[in-house]
Design an enzyme around this catalytic site. Structure first.
Site, PDB file in Angstrom:
ATOM      1  N   HIS A 195       0.830  -1.208   0.000  1.00 59.93           N
ATOM      2  CA  HIS A 195       0.000   0.000   0.000  1.00 59.93           C
ATOM      3  C   HIS A 195       0.861   1.253   0.000  1.00 59.93           C
ATOM      4  O   HIS A 195       2.078   1.179   0.089  1.00 59.93           O
ATOM      5  CB  HIS A 195      -1.008  -0.008   1.144  1.00 59.93           C
ATOM      6  CG  HIS A 195      -0.401   0.028   2.518  1.00 59.93           C
ATOM      7  ND1 HIS A 195       0.253  -1.046   3.075  1.00 59.93           N
ATOM      8  CD2 HIS A 195      -0.349   1.015   3.451  1.00 59.93           C
ATOM      9  CE1 HIS A 195       0.659  -0.731   4.297  1.00 59.93           C
ATOM     10  NE2 HIS A 195       0.319   0.526   4.548  1.00 59.93           N
ATOM     11  N   HIS A 233       1.469   3.783   2.025  1.00 58.91           N
ATOM     12  CA  HIS A 233       2.153   4.414   3.157  1.00 58.91           C
ATOM     13  C   HIS A 233       3.667   4.339   2.973  1.00 58.91           C
ATOM     14  O   HIS A 233       4.198   3.329   2.517  1.00 58.91           O
ATOM     15  CB  HIS A 233       1.751   3.740   4.474  1.00 58.91           C
ATOM     16  CG  HIS A 233       0.421   4.218   4.977  1.00 58.91           C
ATOM     17  ND1 HIS A 233      -0.388   3.458   5.778  1.00 58.91           N
ATOM     18  CD2 HIS A 233      -0.231   5.389   4.773  1.00 58.91           C
ATOM     19  CE1 HIS A 233      -1.488   4.142   6.062  1.00 58.91           C
ATOM     20  NE2 HIS A 233      -1.415   5.310   5.453  1.00 58.91           N
ATOM     21  N   ASP A 248       6.082   3.961   4.961  1.00 62.71           N
ATOM     22  CA  ASP A 248       6.844   2.898   5.630  1.00 62.71           C
ATOM     23  C   ASP A 248       6.696   1.560   4.888  1.00 62.71           C
ATOM     24  O   ASP A 248       7.251   0.550   5.300  1.00 62.71           O
ATOM     25  CB  ASP A 248       6.468   2.768   7.119  1.00 62.71           C
ATOM     26  CG  ASP A 248       4.997   2.484   7.348  1.00 62.71           C
ATOM     27  OD1 ASP A 248       4.184   2.811   6.474  1.00 62.71           O
ATOM     28  OD2 ASP A 248       4.661   1.934   8.418  1.00 62.71           O
ATOM     29  N   HIS A 249       5.963   1.569   3.774  1.00 67.71           N
ATOM     30  CA  HIS A 249       5.854   0.369   2.936  1.00 67.71           C
ATOM     31  C   HIS A 249       6.370   0.591   1.512  1.00 67.71           C
ATOM     32  O   HIS A 249       6.665  -0.366   0.811  1.00 67.71           O
ATOM     33  CB  HIS A 249       4.404  -0.130   2.903  1.00 67.71           C
ATOM     34  CG  HIS A 249       3.936  -0.605   4.243  1.00 67.71           C
ATOM     35  ND1 HIS A 249       3.863  -1.935   4.582  1.00 67.71           N
ATOM     36  CD2 HIS A 249       3.576   0.083   5.352  1.00 67.71           C
ATOM     37  CE1 HIS A 249       3.462  -2.043   5.843  1.00 67.71           C
ATOM     38  NE2 HIS A 249       3.275  -0.835   6.327  1.00 67.71           N
ATOM     39  N   HIS A 273      -7.623  -1.078   5.646  1.00 71.99           N
ATOM     40  CA  HIS A 273      -6.512  -0.199   6.028  1.00 71.99           C
ATOM     41  C   HIS A 273      -6.544   1.159   5.323  1.00 71.99           C
ATOM     42  O   HIS A 273      -6.906   2.147   5.940  1.00 71.99           O
ATOM     43  CB  HIS A 273      -5.181  -0.908   5.800  1.00 71.99           C
ATOM     44  CG  HIS A 273      -4.007  -0.140   6.314  1.00 71.99           C
ATOM     45  ND1 HIS A 273      -3.890   0.242   7.623  1.00 71.99           N
ATOM     46  CD2 HIS A 273      -2.901   0.334   5.680  1.00 71.99           C
ATOM     47  CE1 HIS A 273      -2.760   0.910   7.791  1.00 71.99           C
ATOM     48  NE2 HIS A 273      -2.145   0.986   6.629  1.00 71.99           N
ATOM     49  N   ASP A 285      -0.306  -3.970   5.976  1.00 72.72           N
ATOM     50  CA  ASP A 285      -1.200  -3.501   7.034  1.00 72.72           C
ATOM     51  C   ASP A 285      -2.628  -3.845   6.640  1.00 72.72           C
ATOM     52  O   ASP A 285      -2.991  -3.729   5.478  1.00 72.72           O
ATOM     53  CB  ASP A 285      -1.069  -1.981   7.210  1.00 72.72           C
ATOM     54  CG  ASP A 285       0.316  -1.603   7.724  1.00 72.72           C
ATOM     55  OD1 ASP A 285       1.054  -2.515   8.148  1.00 72.72           O
ATOM     56  OD2 ASP A 285       0.650  -0.404   7.689  1.00 72.72           O
ATOM     57  N   GLU A 336       1.199  -8.317  10.130  1.00 71.28           N
ATOM     58  CA  GLU A 336       1.529  -7.136  10.927  1.00 71.28           C
ATOM     59  C   GLU A 336       0.938  -7.289  12.319  1.00 71.28           C
ATOM     60  O   GLU A 336      -0.004  -8.068  12.523  1.00 71.28           O
ATOM     61  CB  GLU A 336       0.959  -5.874  10.264  1.00 71.28           C
ATOM     62  CG  GLU A 336      -0.567  -5.816  10.265  1.00 71.28           C
ATOM     63  CD  GLU A 336      -1.112  -4.480  10.768  1.00 71.28           C
ATOM     64  OE1 GLU A 336      -0.454  -3.860  11.625  1.00 71.28           O
ATOM     65  OE2 GLU A 336      -2.189  -4.078  10.320  1.00 71.28           O
ATOM     66  N   HIS A 366       6.191  -5.740  12.001  1.00 72.44           N
ATOM     67  CA  HIS A 366       5.508  -4.459  12.057  1.00 72.44           C
ATOM     68  C   HIS A 366       4.779  -4.279  13.384  1.00 72.44           C
ATOM     69  O   HIS A 366       3.569  -4.031  13.435  1.00 72.44           O
ATOM     70  CB  HIS A 366       4.521  -4.361  10.877  1.00 72.44           C
ATOM     71  CG  HIS A 366       4.179  -2.953  10.485  1.00 72.44           C
ATOM     72  ND1 HIS A 366       3.226  -2.219  11.143  1.00 72.44           N
ATOM     73  CD2 HIS A 366       4.655  -2.154   9.517  1.00 72.44           C
ATOM     74  CE1 HIS A 366       3.126  -1.032  10.576  1.00 72.44           C
ATOM     75  NE2 HIS A 366       3.985  -0.960   9.592  1.00 72.44           N
TER      76      HIS A 366
END
Ligand SMILES: [Zn+2]
Length: 647
Positions: free
Chosen positions: A67, A69, A71-72, A156, A177, A202, A415
């Site tokens: 996705h 975000h 951090d991904h 999410h 997530d 996660e 995570h």
């Protein structure tokens, strides 16, 4: 066979998700994230662990991004354009649309506002996106010979997906997530009963057992409402896509419900982004959500007005969504400087702001203190400062439900914080009796997988089996039951082995297809099963502590003893004669040790069990396809007669 997993990021931490799976000779990288809390080299995963010589295209077969975000996905341009990975990158369509916007917003914060050395350029972002191949939900995408991936709905955020990866007979599910409870505009995550060798999940909210997102939303609305009711102004710094639209929808609905007319403004550029978001969302959300939005038309944002610079000093309450999200320049910072000095006003920040930004200084406790907003201005902050993160993650209950749905053989937790993981690892291990890993970054975990033999099932058999499944599903739907995770269907047929090149193949075909498959005209297919018989009582009596040799000696005696065989056959004949055999007669051939009814034959045999050093008696049954029902009756009767408690 073995699967190896190298955790480059998100091992016992939240941030820079990056999990490398070595499976069936392939290497797949799940997520390519950035750690928002670090400014040094720890910001990115340590990619050197994947390839010593730096040839990443050779070392990695595919990258999958779950996705948008950061951090991904935040390390993706760095991995493809700076490290030089040139292989395929997979993500869903909405993720593909939003990732470059997120990356560019973030790059601007670092470079334009803080003068940091560029980690990747605007050009890097667009070049990186050229390597992306988009996937649809539930679409099975083949990558090369024997590898496939499939995306599942993760909730999410818009576009978020869990990914199933299969190479040969081994498989992995990586969740990214996800959220197991439906929210305002996204449904709940859902996955088939895939029984993968490994589920990587996660654990962000691994210990909380309530859906706290709803509470946070209520909190947000109450605070905004209170502020404007007291005549204050609310500034909500946002990035152009994602959270901004989520909050817009939330406010729009609340305003409608409460019949409020305090103006809500969007800063320049946000309206067009909102339209893009709307289009993506409508094609992504469930039918139910789509319909309700069509009715409500909440996405029209009719209430939202375009912000104009001249409005900043207009008296009276209002709400402004303004970019950029971390108060590091642009409209949001400009307005903040004017509004922050009044205690009537409020600023609502996202949960995380990069160090060095005004947003970060505020989160660090700038409220009530003087902070530097730029090189020339020190500002005494009097307004209320709130922050909130709306990302929906699965709670402990949700994670347990996903494990149950997916039915994996091993589970790996990423995570999340270590303490939360430990709690959850214990719970999962105890409930599902599977091994649970929670490796720290930079470590490799190896797990054994079963050596299954793949069988090609004929189209006819497969479609018959699938028909059964869809009928069962329709029944469940008719009863108003929830859809079950993909059910397994039993398929019976004839197994054909061939020793062709490449190790041969195993095929399962229907009886009527055998002739064509073997290239012969006439085929008689016989079905068979075995019924094990308990040892017959001998005149001397069977002592349980006999040695295996003594036992065998006695069984051998029994074998020579015709009357013993005859006794078995007699008993078989009698039990069959008592059944409804559709008028067919039972005949016994003592010489051959055979009982026959129609095409059904039960042959008395001895069977050596090498392990037990014992010889058992058994009835080997066989019949033709046409006598399937008759055979069923006979086998039941024989089992009943010889081993009433047995299988
Ligand atoms: Zn996320």
């Amino acid at each position: 066979m073995k699967i190896r997993v190298l955790t480059l990021g998100a091992g016992q931490e939240v941030g820079r998700s990056c999990v490398v799976v070595y499976i069936g000779g392939k290497t797949v990288m799940f997520d390519c994230g950035m750690h928002m809390g670090y400014q040094d080299e720890r910001r990115f995963p340590d990619f050197r662990m994947v390839s010593r010589n730096g040839n990443y295209t050779q070392a990695v077969d595919a990258v999958i991004v779950t996705h948008f975000h950061l951090d991904h996905c935040g390390a993706l341009p760095y991995f493809t354009e700076v490290c030089g990975y040139d292989g395929p990158v997979f993500m869903t369509y909405p993720t593909r649309a939003i990732v470059p916007v997120m990356l560019e917003d973030f790059r601007k914060v670092l470079v334009d506002r803080r003068g940091e050395v560029e980690l990747f350029s605007n050009r890097h972002i667009s070049d990186s996106m050229k390597k992306v191949r988009c996937v649809n939900l539930h679409e099975t995408v083949r990558i090369g010979e024997d590898m496939e991936i499939r995306a599942y709905y993760a909730g999410h955020v818009l576009g978020a997906a869990m990914f199933y990866l299969r190479v040969g007979t081994e498989s992995v599910v990586y969740t990214g997530d996800y959220n197991m409870t439906p929210d305002r505009h996204l449904g709940a995550a859902y996955i088939d009963r895939l029984r993968p060798d490994l589920l990587v999940t996660e654990t962000t909210y691994g210990t909380s057992i309530r859906d706290s997102k709803r509470a946070r939303e209520r909190d947000f609305l109450t605070q905004v409402h209170e502020t404007v009711a007291n005549g204050g102004k609310v500034l909500i710094p946002v990035f152009a896509l994602g959270r901004a639209q989520e909050l817009c929808i939330l406010l729009d609905e609340y305003w409608e419900r409460m019949n409020l007319d305090v103006p809500i403004y969007l800063s320049a550029g946000m309206t067009s982004k909102a339209n893009l978001y709307y289009k993506l969302l409508v094609s992504w959300t469930s039918e139910k959500v789509k319909t309700s939005y069509a009715e409500r038309n909440a996405f029209g944002f009719g209430r939202m007005q375009q912000w104009d610079r001249s409005l900043v000093d207009r008296p009276g309450p209002c709400i402004l969504f303004a970019t950029p999200g971390m108060l590091h320049g642009g409209t949001s910072l400009e307005v903040f400087k004017r509004w922050a000095t009044s205690e009537l006003n409020m600023v609502i920040l996202p949960g995380y702001c990069v160090a060095g930004t005004v947003g970060n200084k505020l989160l660090a406790g700038g409220n009530g203190k003087a902070i530097d907003v730029d090189k020339r201005t020190k500002l005494s902050v009097a307004c209320k400062v709130r922050y909130l993160s709306f990302s929906a993650h699965a709670d402990a209950k949700g994670i347990m439900r996903l494990v149950q749905q997916c039915a994996p053989r091993h589970v790996m937790l990423v995570h999340g914080e270590r303490s939360r993981m430990e709690f959850l690892a214990g719970k999962i291990g105890k409930t599902f009796r599977v091994r649970v890993f929670m490796p720290p970054n930079g470590t490799t975990v190896t797990m054994r997988t079963s050596a299954a033999v793949p069988v090609r099932v004929s189209r006819r058999l497969a479609s018959e089996a699938l028909k059964g499944v869809s009928e069962r599903r329709a029944q469940r739907r008719a009863m108003g039951a929830t859809p079950e995770p993909t059910s397994r269907a039993a398929v019976s047929g004839v197994l054909l082995f061939s020793s062709g090149s490449g190790g041969g193949a195993v095929r399962l075909v229907g009886d009527s297809e055998v002739g064509a498959a073997l290239g012969v005209r006439e085929v008689r297919v016989t079905h068979g099963t075995e019924i094990g018989l308990p040892r017959l009582a001998s005149p001397e009596g069977a002592a349980e502590d006999d040695s295996p040799a003594q036992k065998r000696a006695r069984t051998d005696d029994a074998e020579c003893n015709d009357s013993s065989d005859a006794a078995v056959l007699k008993k078989a004949e009698q039990s069959l004669a008592r059944c409804n055999l559709g008028g067919q007669a039972v005949s016994v051939d003592l010489e051959r040790g055979l009982v026959t009814v129609g095409s059904f034959e039960a042959l008395l045999q001895t069977k050596e069990v090498i392990q037990d050093e014992e010889t058992h008696l058994q009835l080997s049954c066989s019949w033709l396809q046409d006598d399937e029902e008759l055979a069923h009756v006979c086998i039941e009767a024989l089992r009943e007669a010889f081993c009433p408690l047995g299988p």
